[in-house]
Design an enzyme around this catalytic site. Structure first.
Site, PDB file in Angstrom:
ATOM      1  N   PHE A   1     -27.567  17.829  67.150  1.00 25.23           N
ATOM      2  CA  PHE A   1     -27.464  16.234  67.523  1.00 25.23           C
ATOM      3  C   PHE A   1     -27.440  15.833  65.718  1.00 25.23           C
ATOM      4  CE2 PHE A   1     -30.866  16.632  70.613  1.00 25.23           C
ATOM      5  CZ  PHE A   1     -29.528  16.607  71.653  1.00 25.23           C
ATOM      6  N   SER A   2     -26.923  16.912  64.663  1.00 20.51           N
ATOM      7  CA  SER A   2     -27.193  17.450  63.786  1.00 20.51           C
ATOM      8  C   SER A   2     -25.642  15.947  63.609  1.00 20.51           C
ATOM      9  CB  SER A   2     -26.763  18.147  62.880  1.00 20.51           C
ATOM     10  OG  SER A   2     -28.150  19.222  62.935  1.00 20.51           O
TER      11      SER A   2
ATOM     12  N   THR B   1     -25.852  27.737  61.493  1.00 20.88           N
ATOM     13  CA  THR B   1     -26.987  27.401  63.195  1.00 20.88           C
ATOM     14  C   THR B   1     -26.885  28.672  63.358  1.00 20.88           C
ATOM     15  OG1 THR B   1     -28.028  26.709  64.964  1.00 20.88           O
ATOM     16  CG2 THR B   1     -25.160  25.905  64.377  1.00 20.88           C
TER      17      THR B   1
ATOM     18  N   LYS C   1     -27.071  32.626  60.445  1.00 22.40           N
ATOM     19  CA  LYS C   1     -28.470  32.228  59.838  1.00 22.40           C
ATOM     20  C   LYS C   1     -28.942  33.942  59.399  1.00 22.40           C
ATOM     21  CE  LYS C   1     -30.763  28.425  62.240  1.00 22.40           C
ATOM     22  NZ  LYS C   1     -32.204  27.982  63.050  1.00 22.40           N
TER      23      LYS C   1
ATOM     24  N   ASN D   1     -30.618  28.230  56.829  1.00 28.49           N
ATOM     25  CA  ASN D   1     -30.184  27.147  57.732  1.00 28.49           C
ATOM     26  C   ASN D   1     -29.371  26.229  57.038  1.00 28.49           C
ATOM     27  OD1 ASN D   1     -32.421  25.674  56.660  1.00 28.49           O
ATOM     28  ND2 ASN D   1     -32.059  24.855  58.817  1.00 28.49           N
TER      29      ASN D   1
ATOM     30  N   ASP E   1     -36.108  24.692  58.065  1.00 27.16           N
ATOM     31  CA  ASP E   1     -36.428  25.620  59.405  1.00 27.16           C
ATOM     32  C   ASP E   1     -37.705  24.942  59.316  1.00 27.16           C
ATOM     33  OD1 ASP E   1     -34.721  24.781  61.110  1.00 27.16           O
ATOM     34  OD2 ASP E   1     -33.909  27.442  61.327  1.00 27.16           O
TER      35      ASP E   1
ATOM     36  N   GLY F   1     -39.317  35.556  68.013  1.00 27.96           N
ATOM     37  CA  GLY F   1     -37.919  35.848  67.730  1.00 27.96           C
ATOM     38  C   GLY F   1     -37.725  35.107  66.596  1.00 27.96           C
TER      39      GLY F   1
ATOM     40  N   LEU G   1     -42.043  24.920  70.581  1.00 28.99           N
ATOM     41  CA  LEU G   1     -40.621  24.782  69.654  1.00 28.99           C
ATOM     42  C   LEU G   1     -39.301  23.494  70.544  1.00 28.99           C
ATOM     43  CD1 LEU G   1     -40.582  27.640  67.497  1.00 28.99           C
ATOM     44  CD2 LEU G   1     -41.571  25.301  67.280  1.00 28.99           C
TER      45      LEU G   1
ATOM     46  N   TYR H   1     -37.327  21.290  72.691  1.00 30.08           N
ATOM     47  CA  TYR H   1     -37.082  19.707  72.893  1.00 30.08           C
ATOM     48  C   TYR H   1     -36.907  19.315  74.161  1.00 30.08           C
ATOM     49  CZ  TYR H   1     -33.566  20.387  69.667  1.00 30.08           C
ATOM     50  OH  TYR H   1     -32.169  21.058  69.403  1.00 30.08           O
TER      51      TYR H   1
ATOM     52  N   GLY I   1     -40.786  20.461  69.702  1.00 28.83           N
ATOM     53  CA  GLY I   1     -39.779  20.824  68.500  1.00 28.83           C
ATOM     54  C   GLY I   1     -39.209  19.723  68.056  1.00 28.83           C
TER      55      GLY I   1
HETATM   56  P1  NAP Z   1     -34.623  34.731  69.468  1.00 33.34           P
HETATM   57  O1  NAP Z   1     -34.341  34.196  68.564  1.00 33.34           O
HETATM   58  O2  NAP Z   1     -33.467  35.152  71.375  1.00 33.34           O
HETATM   59  O3  NAP Z   1     -36.118  34.547  70.437  1.00 33.34           O
HETATM   60  C1  NAP Z   1     -36.768  34.747  71.901  1.00 33.34           C
HETATM   61  C2  NAP Z   1     -37.640  34.490  71.864  1.00 33.34           C
HETATM   62  O4  NAP Z   1     -37.769  33.962  73.179  1.00 33.34           O
HETATM   63  C3  NAP Z   1     -38.300  35.897  72.052  1.00 33.34           C
HETATM   64  O5  NAP Z   1     -39.960  36.481  71.014  1.00 33.34           O
HETATM   65  C4  NAP Z   1     -38.009  36.462  73.302  1.00 33.34           C
HETATM   66  O6  NAP Z   1     -38.818  37.805  73.538  1.00 33.34           O
HETATM   67  C5  NAP Z   1     -38.855  35.417  73.702  1.00 33.34           C
HETATM   68  N1  NAP Z   1     -38.032  35.615  75.526  1.00 33.34           N
HETATM   69  C6  NAP Z   1     -36.615  35.256  75.540  1.00 33.34           C
HETATM   70  N2  NAP Z   1     -36.905  34.889  77.106  1.00 33.34           N
HETATM   71  C7  NAP Z   1     -38.148  35.347  77.756  1.00 33.34           C
HETATM   72  C8  NAP Z   1     -38.200  35.117  78.556  1.00 33.34           C
HETATM   73  N3  NAP Z   1     -37.838  35.884  80.156  1.00 33.34           N
HETATM   74  N4  NAP Z   1     -39.493  35.694  79.322  1.00 33.34           N
HETATM   75  C9  NAP Z   1     -40.676  36.257  77.871  1.00 33.34           C
HETATM   76  N5  NAP Z   1     -40.063  35.829  77.166  1.00 33.34           N
HETATM   77  C10 NAP Z   1     -39.209  36.044  76.379  1.00 33.34           C
HETATM   78  O7  NAP Z   1     -34.465  32.711  69.815  1.00 33.34           O
HETATM   79  P2  NAP Z   1     -35.172  31.773  68.865  1.00 33.34           P
HETATM   80  O8  NAP Z   1     -34.057  30.977  68.313  1.00 33.34           O
HETATM   81  O9  NAP Z   1     -36.011  32.254  68.620  1.00 33.34           O
HETATM   82  O10 NAP Z   1     -35.297  30.358  70.288  1.00 33.34           O
HETATM   83  C11 NAP Z   1     -36.800  30.396  70.385  1.00 33.34           C
HETATM   84  C12 NAP Z   1     -36.547  28.591  71.255  1.00 33.34           C
HETATM   85  O11 NAP Z   1     -36.803  27.846  69.974  1.00 33.34           O
HETATM   86  C13 NAP Z   1     -35.407  27.784  71.556  1.00 33.34           C
HETATM   87  O12 NAP Z   1     -35.998  27.261  72.586  1.00 33.34           O
HETATM   88  C14 NAP Z   1     -34.890  27.623  70.440  1.00 33.34           C
HETATM   89  O13 NAP Z   1     -34.540  26.088  71.362  1.00 33.34           O
HETATM   90  C15 NAP Z   1     -36.003  27.093  70.237  1.00 33.34           C
HETATM   91  N6  NAP Z   1     -36.018  26.051  68.600  1.00 33.34           N
HETATM   92  C16 NAP Z   1     -36.043  25.297  68.048  1.00 33.34           C
HETATM   93  C17 NAP Z   1     -35.938  24.677  66.783  1.00 33.34           C
HETATM   94  C18 NAP Z   1     -36.622  23.291  66.303  1.00 33.34           C
HETATM   95  O14 NAP Z   1     -35.679  23.190  65.280  1.00 33.34           O
HETATM   96  N7  NAP Z   1     -37.494  22.831  67.716  1.00 33.34           N
HETATM   97  C19 NAP Z   1     -35.510  25.458  66.491  1.00 33.34           C
HETATM   98  C20 NAP Z   1     -35.610  26.600  66.660  1.00 33.34           C
HETATM   99  C21 NAP Z   1     -35.613  26.938  68.224  1.00 33.34           C
HETATM  100  P3  NAP Z   1     -38.311  39.246  73.816  1.00 33.34           P
HETATM  101  O15 NAP Z   1     -38.617  39.886  72.011  1.00 33.34           O
HETATM  102  O16 NAP Z   1     -39.300  39.955  74.185  1.00 33.34           O
HETATM  103  O17 NAP Z   1     -37.330  38.749  74.346  1.00 33.34           O
END
Ligand code: NAP
Length: 298
Positions: free
Chosen positions: A24-25, A70, A74, A95, A110, A137, A232, A234, A255
């Site tokens: 969306f950026s 992104t 990153k 970022n 972020d 994560g 987080l 949206y 988010g």
């Molecule tokens: P990431 O680095 O891949 O981390 C994923 C996290 O989710 C880890 O803690 C992982 O746990 C957990 N997870 C994934 N699948 C799971 C499952 N089936 N059961 C339990 N835990 C699970 O991803 P990320 O970059 O942190 O992104 C995470 C979320 O934040 C996404 O939905 C993303 O869209 C959102 N986000 C939003 C913004 C915003 O601007 N609003 C910015 C960044 C990210 P494990 O360690 O056990 O694998």
């Protein structure tokens, strides 16, 4: 800014990621440039991981004003920069890059965007507050460091993979001195800790479109009014996790604010001007509706 407005003086910035099609950026930043009467343009660049080094070298070569970075670049972008702002260095992720007369400066908007969205949308200030983070994560990292550096009193972590949460908690404690604790996952989360915190942040990808019925298991009965619960995600705007918190009378936040304010801060770093927050917000809202319409036609 549309194509006819681009001329020899247009300043160019953009997004390096892989993929970038769903971002969306571009719409958000181009609407902001237009609103401020700036002769600037924001373009998406699909940079394959094998081409990241050449793409980053291209920023000063092409005289780009700056770029957002992104997934999946990153972390890997950090050694390619001339300077990295201390918070971004601690988070270990950049970022936003600013091209300052050929010098590449790295920032992480972020985490700061998340803190700003808490302030603007829930009047929440982290200083001396206790927070529970679900997930460990990349997003949790940015959020946890930013909360800790904003003076949070204690951060509790819970994650499906306990070891990852332990490593992140240790880093936060070592770098920021914040009290940290790693708690059990899911319904084993101690209810007294859930009741004790001021803010809960759901940072896992559970519940994100298209798996919208998913949610981490959580002792919702321990929540009480006065707390803030944030997810987080949206897409959808209200995850099952947020719906369950809302049903208990809790202030909820999705988010979108984090996405908005990371963009606001990047805009301000590049242009040195105040960002038109409302215009950027409206553009994001419209993008969300458009993407929903497309999804429903799939
Ligand atoms: P990431 O680095 O891949 O981390 C994923 C996290 O989710 C880890 O803690 C992982 O746990 C957990 N997870 C994934 N699948 C799971 C499952 N089936 N059961 C339990 N835990 C699970 O991803 P990320 O970059 O942190 O992104 C995470 C979320 O934040 C996404 O939905 C993303 O869209 C959102 N986000 C939003 C913004 C915003 O601007 N609003 C910015 C960044 C990210 P494990 O360690 O056990 O694998």
């Amino acid at each position: 800014m549309g194509f006819p407005d681009i001329n020899g003086k247009t300043r160019v910035c953009g997004l390096f990621g892989f993929p970038v099609e769903h971002s969306f950026s571009p719409a958000m930043h181009n609407a902001a440039f237009q609103n401020r009467g700036l002769n600037w343009a924001y373009l998406p660049f699909a940079v394959h991981p094998d081409n990241l080094v050449k793409a980053v070298q291209g920023i000063p070569s092409l005289n780009l004003a700056g770029v957002n970075i992104t997934v999946p670049h990153k972390q890997r972008v950090i050694p390619l920069l001339d300077e990295v702002e201390p918070t971004a260095a601690k988070i270990g992720a950049v970022n936003t890059i600013v091209n300052s007369d050929g010098k590449l400066m790295g920032y992480n908007t972020d985490g700061a965007g998340f803190i700003r969205s808490l302030a603007e949308e829930a009047s929440f200030q982290p200083r001396d507050q206790r927070v529970l983070l679900i997930g460990a994560g990349g997003a949790a990292r940015a959020v946890a460091f930013s909360l800790a550096l904003s003076g949070c009193k204690a951060i509790y972590f819970t994650n499906r993979t306990t070891e990852t949460a332990r490593e992140l908690a240790k880093e936060i404690n070592l770098n920021c001195g914040t009290t940290v604790e790693v708690l059990s996952w899911g319904l084993k989360l101690p209810a007294e800790k859930v009741a004790e915190v001021d803010l809960v942040v759901q940072t896992t990808s559970l519940g994100m479109w298209p798996h919208t019925q998913a949610a981490p298991e959580f002792p919702f009965a321990a929540l009480h009014p006065g707390q803030v619960v944030c997810d987080l995600i949206y897409t959808p705007r209200q995850t099952v996790f947020l719906q369950q918190a809302s049903a208990r009378g809790i202030v909820i936040l999705n988010g979108l604010g984090m996405l908005l304010y990371q963009g606001v801060l990047a805009f301000e770093l590049w242009t040195g001007q105040r960002a038109p927050v409302e215009v950027m917000k409206e553009t994001l809202e419209r993008q969300l509706i458009d993407s929903k319409l497309k999804e429903s036609k799939l």
